[in-house]
Write a protein that holds these residues in place. Structure first.
Motif, mmCIF file in Angstrom:
data_model
loop_
_atom_site.group_PDB
_atom_site.id
_atom_site.type_symbol
_atom_site.label_atom_id
_atom_site.label_comp_id
_atom_site.label_asym_id
_atom_site.label_seq_id
_atom_site.Cartn_x
_atom_site.Cartn_y
_atom_site.Cartn_z
ATOM 1 N N TYR A 60 -13.109 1.590 -2.223
ATOM 2 C CA TYR A 60 -12.470 1.082 -3.518
ATOM 3 C C TYR A 60 -10.995 1.312 -3.196
ATOM 4 N N THR A 61 -10.175 0.326 -3.609
ATOM 5 C CA THR A 61 -8.770 0.453 -3.150
ATOM 6 C C THR A 61 -8.092 0.414 -4.557
ATOM 7 N N VAL A 62 -7.160 1.695 -4.673
ATOM 8 C CA VAL A 62 -6.139 1.898 -5.820
ATOM 9 C C VAL A 62 -4.984 1.475 -5.497
ATOM 10 N N VAL A 63 -4.332 0.711 -6.288
ATOM 11 C CA VAL A 63 -2.606 0.520 -6.052
ATOM 12 C C VAL A 63 -2.107 0.461 -7.603
ATOM 13 N N PHE A 64 -0.902 0.881 -7.420
ATOM 14 C CA PHE A 64 0.027 0.982 -8.722
ATOM 15 C C PHE A 64 0.871 -0.094 -8.712
ATOM 16 N N LEU B 232 4.552 0.749 -8.742
ATOM 17 C CA LEU B 232 5.106 1.788 -7.655
ATOM 18 C C LEU B 232 4.709 1.385 -6.177
ATOM 19 N N PRO B 233 5.579 0.473 -5.489
ATOM 20 C CA PRO B 233 5.187 -0.091 -4.491
ATOM 21 C C PRO B 233 4.944 1.186 -3.347
ATOM 22 N N GLY B 234 3.986 1.030 -2.650
ATOM 23 C CA GLY B 234 3.786 2.244 -1.658
ATOM 24 C C GLY B 234 2.893 3.240 -2.275
ATOM 25 N N CYS B 235 2.504 3.316 -3.239
ATOM 26 C CA CYS B 235 1.467 4.296 -3.946
ATOM 27 C C CYS B 235 0.295 3.471 -4.040
ATOM 28 N N LEU C 26 5.142 10.256 -7.627
ATOM 29 C CA LEU C 26 6.378 10.669 -8.391
ATOM 30 C C LEU C 26 7.079 11.677 -8.037
ATOM 31 N N CYS C 27 6.663 13.016 -8.100
ATOM 32 C CA CYS C 27 7.321 14.053 -7.335
ATOM 33 C C CYS C 27 8.095 13.773 -6.271
ATOM 34 N N MET C 28 7.553 13.039 -5.125
ATOM 35 C CA MET C 28 8.525 12.801 -4.048
ATOM 36 C C MET C 28 9.655 11.726 -4.525
ATOM 37 N N MET C 29 9.347 10.838 -5.330
ATOM 38 C CA MET C 29 10.539 9.878 -5.997
ATOM 39 C C MET C 29 11.603 10.924 -6.562
ATOM 40 N N ASP C 30 11.089 11.848 -7.365
ATOM 41 C CA ASP C 30 11.666 12.674 -8.221
ATOM 42 C C ASP C 30 12.752 13.731 -6.927
#
Length: 114
Positions: free
Chosen positions: A28-32, A35-38, A60-64
């Motif tokens: 099962y693939t999960v994409v957001f 948020l590209p790359g997540c 999100l923590c890495m983006m922050d």
């Protein structure tokens, strides 16, 4: 260095995730889409949904940390998804994930010889 008002910034987010079964691998693939790359894969639907929250929080923590602008969640009505895909809301709290993945500090006493 962050501004003095960093603590007033939004810390809780909800983004839409698309969970879909891969016809070839069966995973099962999960994409957001917001948020590209997540994204990631899970062995089954339960595992994919269970790990969607921690994966979103880490991303999100890495983006922050990199001072990237975190976008607002988009409206799902315009999305074109396959018939067997599921769109689910996934929540993340940056304060919670910041404690786990944020910088770690250790106090050390250093002595110098006289």
């Amino acid at each position: 260095m962050r501004s003095k008002e960093w603590w007033m910034m939004k810390r809780k987010y909800v983004f839409w995730a698309i969970i879909e079964r891969d016809k070839i691998s069966g995973k099962y693939t999960v994409v957001f889409p917001d948020l590209p790359g997540c994204g990631f894969e899970g062995e089954d639907f339960i595992q994919a949904y269970y790990w969607a929250g921690p994966r979103l929080g880490f991303h999100l923590c890495m983006m922050d940390r990199e001072h990237e602008q975190i976008p607002e969640a988009s409206d799902t009505s315009g999305w074109e998804i396959s018939a067997d895909a599921v769109v689910v809301p996934v929540a993340a709290d940056l304060q919670e994930y910041g404690c786990m993945y944020g910088p770690k500090f250790a106090r050390k006493a250093i002595g110098f010889p006289s």
